[in-house]
Design a protein around this motif. Structure first.
Motif, PDB file in Angstrom:
ATOM      1  N   PRO A   1       0.806  -1.229   0.000  1.00  0.00           N
ATOM      2  CA  PRO A   1       0.000   0.000   0.000  1.00  0.00           C
ATOM      3  C   PRO A   1       0.840   1.282   0.000  1.00  0.00           C
ATOM      4  O   PRO A   1       0.432   2.291  -0.568  1.00  0.00           O
ATOM      5  CB  PRO A   1      -0.834  -0.132   1.281  1.00  0.00           C
ATOM      6  CG  PRO A   1      -0.926  -1.598   1.519  1.00  0.00           C
ATOM      7  CD  PRO A   1       0.366  -2.173   1.060  1.00  0.00           C
ATOM      8  N   ALA A   2       2.037   1.243   0.635  1.00  0.00           N
ATOM      9  CA  ALA A   2       2.884   2.445   0.704  1.00  0.00           C
ATOM     10  C   ALA A   2       3.721   2.637  -0.552  1.00  0.00           C
ATOM     11  O   ALA A   2       4.404   3.652  -0.682  1.00  0.00           O
ATOM     12  CB  ALA A   2       3.802   2.367   1.925  1.00  0.00           C
ATOM     13  N   GLN A   3       3.658   1.662  -1.483  1.00  0.00           N
ATOM     14  CA  GLN A   3       4.485   1.709  -2.694  1.00  0.00           C
ATOM     15  C   GLN A   3       5.950   2.003  -2.327  1.00  0.00           C
ATOM     16  O   GLN A   3       6.599   2.882  -2.885  1.00  0.00           O
ATOM     17  CB  GLN A   3       3.959   2.771  -3.671  1.00  0.00           C
ATOM     18  CG  GLN A   3       2.566   2.471  -4.212  1.00  0.00           C
ATOM     19  CD  GLN A   3       2.085   3.523  -5.175  1.00  0.00           C
ATOM     20  OE1 GLN A   3       2.102   4.715  -4.862  1.00  0.00           O
ATOM     21  NE2 GLN A   3       1.637   3.109  -6.351  1.00  0.00           N
TER      22      GLN A   3
ATOM     23  N   ARG B   1       8.524  12.129  -0.610  1.00  0.00           N
ATOM     24  CA  ARG B   1       9.592  11.146  -0.466  1.00  0.00           C
ATOM     25  C   ARG B   1       9.718  10.236  -1.686  1.00  0.00           C
ATOM     26  O   ARG B   1      10.461   9.261  -1.661  1.00  0.00           O
ATOM     27  CB  ARG B   1       9.374  10.309   0.798  1.00  0.00           C
ATOM     28  CG  ARG B   1       9.688  11.102   2.057  1.00  0.00           C
ATOM     29  CD  ARG B   1       9.767  10.239   3.299  1.00  0.00           C
ATOM     30  NE  ARG B   1      10.339  10.991   4.402  1.00  0.00           N
ATOM     31  CZ  ARG B   1      11.612  11.007   4.730  1.00  0.00           C
ATOM     32  NH1 ARG B   1      12.472  10.311   4.019  1.00  0.00           N
ATOM     33  NH2 ARG B   1      12.054  11.713   5.757  1.00  0.00           N
ATOM     34  N   GLY B   2       9.014  10.565  -2.726  1.00  0.00           N
ATOM     35  CA  GLY B   2       9.163   9.838  -3.972  1.00  0.00           C
ATOM     36  C   GLY B   2       9.725  10.691  -5.087  1.00  0.00           C
ATOM     37  O   GLY B   2       9.755  10.263  -6.246  1.00  0.00           O
ATOM     38  N   ARG B   3      10.132  11.944  -4.755  1.00  0.00           N
ATOM     39  CA  ARG B   3      10.629  12.850  -5.785  1.00  0.00           C
ATOM     40  C   ARG B   3      12.148  13.017  -5.757  1.00  0.00           C
ATOM     41  O   ARG B   3      12.689  13.882  -6.432  1.00  0.00           O
ATOM     42  CB  ARG B   3       9.961  14.222  -5.637  1.00  0.00           C
ATOM     43  CG  ARG B   3       8.445  14.159  -5.831  1.00  0.00           C
ATOM     44  CD  ARG B   3       7.812  15.533  -5.947  1.00  0.00           C
ATOM     45  NE  ARG B   3       6.363  15.412  -5.976  1.00  0.00           N
ATOM     46  CZ  ARG B   3       5.553  15.778  -4.989  1.00  0.00           C
ATOM     47  NH1 ARG B   3       6.072  16.291  -3.883  1.00  0.00           N
ATOM     48  NH2 ARG B   3       4.246  15.616  -5.100  1.00  0.00           N
ATOM     49  N   GLY B   4      12.827  12.195  -4.942  1.00  0.00           N
ATOM     50  CA  GLY B   4      14.287  12.189  -4.988  1.00  0.00           C
ATOM     51  C   GLY B   4      14.764  11.382  -6.190  1.00  0.00           C
ATOM     52  O   GLY B   4      13.971  10.829  -6.964  1.00  0.00           O
ATOM     53  N   PRO B   5      16.082  11.280  -6.391  1.00  0.00           N
ATOM     54  CA  PRO B   5      16.611  10.556  -7.551  1.00  0.00           C
ATOM     55  C   PRO B   5      16.117   9.111  -7.639  1.00  0.00           C
ATOM     56  O   PRO B   5      15.766   8.629  -8.710  1.00  0.00           O
ATOM     57  CB  PRO B   5      18.125  10.622  -7.348  1.00  0.00           C
ATOM     58  CG  PRO B   5      18.339  11.841  -6.516  1.00  0.00           C
ATOM     59  CD  PRO B   5      17.154  11.942  -5.613  1.00  0.00           C
TER      60      PRO B   5
ATOM     61  N   ARG C   1      10.022   5.586 -11.108  1.00  0.00           N
ATOM     62  CA  ARG C   1       8.779   5.917 -11.824  1.00  0.00           C
ATOM     63  C   ARG C   1       9.014   6.126 -13.317  1.00  0.00           C
ATOM     64  O   ARG C   1       8.195   5.721 -14.145  1.00  0.00           O
ATOM     65  CB  ARG C   1       8.149   7.189 -11.238  1.00  0.00           C
ATOM     66  CG  ARG C   1       7.435   6.974  -9.925  1.00  0.00           C
ATOM     67  CD  ARG C   1       6.418   8.079  -9.650  1.00  0.00           C
ATOM     68  NE  ARG C   1       6.978   9.408  -9.736  1.00  0.00           N
ATOM     69  CZ  ARG C   1       7.674  10.003  -8.776  1.00  0.00           C
ATOM     70  NH1 ARG C   1       7.905   9.339  -7.652  1.00  0.00           N
ATOM     71  NH2 ARG C   1       8.159  11.216  -8.918  1.00  0.00           N
ATOM     72  N   SER C   2      10.134   6.750 -13.662  1.00  0.00           N
ATOM     73  CA  SER C   2      10.320   7.164 -15.051  1.00  0.00           C
ATOM     74  C   SER C   2      11.065   6.132 -15.901  1.00  0.00           C
ATOM     75  O   SER C   2      10.961   6.149 -17.130  1.00  0.00           O
ATOM     76  CB  SER C   2      11.100   8.482 -15.104  1.00  0.00           C
ATOM     77  OG  SER C   2      12.435   8.280 -14.648  1.00  0.00           O
ATOM     78  N   GLY C   3      11.843   5.248 -15.253  1.00  0.00           N
ATOM     79  CA  GLY C   3      12.653   4.306 -16.021  1.00  0.00           C
ATOM     80  C   GLY C   3      13.881   4.947 -16.630  1.00  0.00           C
ATOM     81  O   GLY C   3      14.478   4.388 -17.554  1.00  0.00           O
ATOM     82  N   ARG C   4      14.293   6.131 -16.144  1.00  0.00           N
ATOM     83  CA  ARG C   4      15.480   6.828 -16.664  1.00  0.00           C
ATOM     84  C   ARG C   4      16.405   7.201 -15.502  1.00  0.00           C
ATOM     85  O   ARG C   4      15.936   7.378 -14.365  1.00  0.00           O
ATOM     86  CB  ARG C   4      15.078   8.115 -17.404  1.00  0.00           C
ATOM     87  CG  ARG C   4      14.228   7.876 -18.640  1.00  0.00           C
ATOM     88  CD  ARG C   4      14.073   9.157 -19.466  1.00  0.00           C
ATOM     89  NE  ARG C   4      13.527  10.252 -18.669  1.00  0.00           N
ATOM     90  CZ  ARG C   4      12.217  10.461 -18.494  1.00  0.00           C
ATOM     91  NH1 ARG C   4      11.337   9.647 -19.080  1.00  0.00           N
ATOM     92  NH2 ARG C   4      11.784  11.469 -17.763  1.00  0.00           N
TER      93      ARG C   4
ATOM     94  N   TRP D   1       8.027   4.961  -4.328  1.00  0.00           N
ATOM     95  CA  TRP D   1       8.029   5.289  -5.745  1.00  0.00           C
ATOM     96  C   TRP D   1       6.738   5.989  -6.155  1.00  0.00           C
ATOM     97  O   TRP D   1       6.486   6.227  -7.334  1.00  0.00           O
ATOM     98  CB  TRP D   1       8.274   4.039  -6.597  1.00  0.00           C
ATOM     99  CG  TRP D   1       7.398   2.849  -6.305  1.00  0.00           C
ATOM    100  CD1 TRP D   1       7.565   1.919  -5.332  1.00  0.00           C
ATOM    101  CD2 TRP D   1       6.219   2.460  -7.018  1.00  0.00           C
ATOM    102  NE1 TRP D   1       6.580   0.968  -5.371  1.00  0.00           N
ATOM    103  CE2 TRP D   1       5.735   1.274  -6.421  1.00  0.00           C
ATOM    104  CE3 TRP D   1       5.521   2.974  -8.107  1.00  0.00           C
ATOM    105  CZ2 TRP D   1       4.595   0.614  -6.861  1.00  0.00           C
ATOM    106  CZ3 TRP D   1       4.385   2.316  -8.552  1.00  0.00           C
ATOM    107  CH2 TRP D   1       3.925   1.149  -7.921  1.00  0.00           C
ATOM    108  N   ALA D   2       5.926   6.346  -5.143  1.00  0.00           N
ATOM    109  CA  ALA D   2       4.725   7.148  -5.408  1.00  0.00           C
ATOM    110  C   ALA D   2       5.130   8.609  -5.645  1.00  0.00           C
ATOM    111  O   ALA D   2       6.208   9.060  -5.240  1.00  0.00           O
ATOM    112  CB  ALA D   2       3.758   7.051  -4.237  1.00  0.00           C
TER     113      ALA D   2
END
Length: 712
Positions: A170-172, A199-203, A209-212, A194-195
């Motif tokens: 649930p927390a991804q 706390r999901g917007r770091g590197p 999320r992006s695969g890059r 990874w949501a």
């Protein structure tokens, strides 16, 4: 006229007097000094250019003032903020006296920066190569992840590398699976997801999320790194790079690396590390596929066995209920039996192959364990010996140290038995007393023999010595004792006897077990022939024992009958003359000397202990924990080096390759190898034939004696 020419030179020009004071600078240098540059005229050059109260050591001005000749050097000029190629030329008066110097400086900062960037890129490429090798030998996923993290930290100079997997909870969340480097509890503080949240917007979250790949160039200024900034900076991290692990178009994990420097990752490094992450993902997926195939094959095998059992039951019912058809189908039955015999022969062949592969794997494992155990014993025995030498005879701690030393010596004997069992022992004939050998192996016999078997020793004190390989002879005895034990499933008596006859020393292993028929006796020395149940024997023990005995110049006899037990008798040529000479040779005194020895050993404890023994004996010791450091020492050490004392098995470059490289740098240097793993000693080249080998674990006296012999 001269001034316009002076100012037209694009490089930096300065004229100094004989006291190193600044007299003239050209326009290019004046611009580089900035506002107020003219006010610096008359001041010493080291204050202006190097911000130092004393002349810097690597300035070429020293040499020009000494010999009156032009000199060049690459110098870091702090006052100009860069690296420069500096050339100093003398100025003489009419009488030929040195009155000053002209300095010509060219900025090489960009070149230096490119060189450092190329060095860093080469390290990343090396990490890519090593990770590919790790993938090729990987056996399990967890070990593979840990090894890749270690490679990235060691080769790329990163502070920390870790691998996280995407969790479908649930927390991804992103769960750390492996790491290497300086972590200090950092991963437990991350609470990554990874949501698309804070706390999901770091590197790491963005890469998931992006695969890059995603890069944090400076943790102090990147606003997206705010949730982790305090913990990261407290541990010295300054920048990071997150690389996705892909399964097709799906991201299942991320490799994240941290550096202690900001702006640490160039585009080329990011590209090569991206390739490393792709290889890592490929290796993980291959390991998972291999595990799935193994489970599928196991399920198929079980299904096949169930089907065969049901088929056998059905055939039995058909035969019972259709007895009148048996005679009509005899021909068909015969063909079925031929098929079954062929399948059985095939099954037995496959089983023999599996047994042989298993024994090879066990042998490799035993050899590897013995190697590591020998390094541990080297340290334990060495420091116990050192401590005993420093204690007075009635010191209360002496009895404890003697107990440690005895245990260490028993451990050394145990590693020899392991190497004999694994067939890793290098053939090295020596003078042996069979009675002593049987007593040394008594602990092994007691572990192997069951409680309902009585062990009897009948040793002849006048039998005389033999010349044979210690480890291989132990293997012969172990094989015969294990066979005797297996021949007495209900208990009995196992007798070990030594004796002498007609120029031979003999020993026998006799049991009171089931005995053998003449048919079995005729085949017992055939490779892979065994009368034991499936999984209980390989059929190689007696054939191996026979080969070792015959190679030692002896012969192996057997006497057996059903119900009367079995006796195996080994006869080996006596070595009376050699034994008599050996008894007259006194124990060699530990050698001393003043020569210089280069000591190379990757085990830090063994390195320190060995260096201590050598220095205590008067030698000058250069220590190196790996071959690269050893070679660097030889480049910078100007005095003669008389002996290379090196371990054989080391990460990166082995002892053989190191010895070859050292001999190129220092022709005529003597070489002594140390090893606890004899497999590493295979090789016909002259590096081995011209060198001395000392096997671990060794005591101080043996070390110093071997070193002295090599030097002399």
């Amino acid at each position: 006229m001269w001034r316009s020419t002076f100012d037209a030179v694009p490089d930096l020009l300065a004229v100094l007097d004989e006291n190193r004071n600044l007299l003239q600078v050209n326009k290019a240098l004046l611009n580089r000094l900035g506002p107020g540059g003219e006010a610096l005229l008359g001041r010493p050059c080291h204050e202006v250019f190097h911000r130092s109260g004393q002349p810097v050591e690597n300035c070429p001005l020293h040499a020009t003032q000494v010999d009156g000749q032009p000199h060049d050097a690459e110098v870091r000029v702090e006052g100009l903020g860069g690296d420069y190629q500096v050339r100093t030329s003398p100025i003489f008066d009419a009488q030929g006296r040195l009155r000053g110097t002209v300095h010509l400086a060219r900025d090489i900062s960009d070149r230096r920066l490119r060189e450092r960037g190329m060095q860093q890129l080469n390290r990343v490429v090396q990490a890519l190569s090593r990770s590919s090798q790790a993938m090729a030998r990987a056996q399990d996923e967890a070990g593979y992840l840990g090894e890749v993290c270690r490679i990235v930290v060691e080769d790329c100079g990163c502070f920390l590398a870790w691998i996280g997997y995407k969790m479908h909870d649930p927390a991804q969340s992103i769960r750390p699976m492996a790491w290497a480097g300086f972590e200090d509890g950092y991963l437990s503080t991350l609470n990554l997801t990874w949501a698309d949240t804070e706390r999901g917007r770091g590197p790491t979250g963005l890469a998931m999320r992006s695969g890059r790949p995603h890069l944090c160039r400076n943790m102090d200024t990147d606003p997206d790194f705010e949730p982790w900034r305090q913990e990261a900076r407290a541990r010295g991290y300054a920048s990071s790079l997150a690389l996705p692990l892909m399964d097709g178009a799906e991201v299942f994990g991320v490799l994240t690396v941290y550096s202690a420097e900001s702006e640490a990752f160039t585009e080329a490094q990011v590209r090569v590390l991206g390739e490393l992450a792709d290889d890592l993902a490929h290796g993980i997926l291959n390991l998972r596929l291999r595990e799935s195939e193994r489970r599928a094959q196991e399920a198929l095998r079980e299904s096949t066995e169930d089907l065969k059992r049901l088929n056998d039951e059905l055939e039995l019912r058909v035969q019972e209920r259709t007895a009148d058809l048996v005679r009509a189908n005899e021909a068909l039955t015969a063909r079925i039996l031929d098929r079954d015999r062929a399948l059985e022969a095939l099954r037995e062949s496959e089983e023999r192959l599996r047994h042989a592969q298993k024994m090879e794997a066990i042998g490799t494992l035993a050899g590897g364990v013995a190697h590591d155990f020998n390094n541990l014993l080297q340290v334990i025995n060495g420091y116990a010996e050192m401590a005993l030498e420093r204690l007075i005879l009635d010191h209360p701690l002496r009895i404890h140290l003697e107990t440690i030393q005895r245990a260490g010596l028993k451990g050394a004997a145990l590693t020899r038995q392991l190497l004999a069992f694994s067939r890793k022992q290098v053939l090295a004939p020596e003078i042996l007393d069979l009675n002593i050998l049987f007593r040394e192996m008594e602990t092994f016999f007691q572990r192997v023999v069951k409680e309902d078997i009585r062990l009897v020793f009948d040793l002849d004190p006048g039998m005389g010595p033999v010349k044979a390989d210690h480890g291989q002879l132990e293997q012969v005895i172990m094989n015969l004792v294990v066979n005797a034990r297996d021949a007495m499933p209900k208990g009995g008596t196992l007798t070990l006897r030594t004796g002498r006859r007609e120029g031979f020393a003999t020993f026998s292993v006799a049991d009171t077990g089931e005995g053998m028929t003449p048919q079995v006796l005729g085949r017992i020395f055939e490779p892979f022939y065994t009368t034991k149940a499936v999984g209980k024997g390989t059929g190689l023990g007696l054939s191996t024992a026979l080969g070792i005995v015959e190679q030692s110049g002896g012969f192996l006899e057997v006497a057996s009958a059903p119900g009367l037990g079995t006796t195996f008798t080994v006869s080996l040529p006596l070595a009376t003359e050699l034994a008599a000479k050996a008894e007259l040779v006194p124990e060699p005194e530990p050698g001393t000397g003043t020569e210089t020895i280069l000591l190379v050993e990757d085990d830090e404890s063994v390195l320190q202990l060995t260096a201590h023994h050598l220095r205590a004996a008067g030698y000058r010791v250069l220590e190196a924990a790996d071959p690269a450091v050893a070679l660097e020492l030889l480049h910078v050490f100007g005095d003669p080096v008389h002996l290379l004392l090196t371990d054989v098995v080391m990460p990166g470059m082995g002892g053989r390759e190191l010895a070859q490289a050292v001999k190129c740098l220092r022709p005529g240097i003597r070489v002594v190898f140390m090893s606890g793993y004899p497999d590493a000693l295979v090789g016909p080249d002259e590096v081995w034939t011209e060198s001395i080998l000392i096997s671990k674990p060794f005591d101080r006296a043996k070390l110093l004696s071997m070193v002295r012999n090599a030097l002399d």
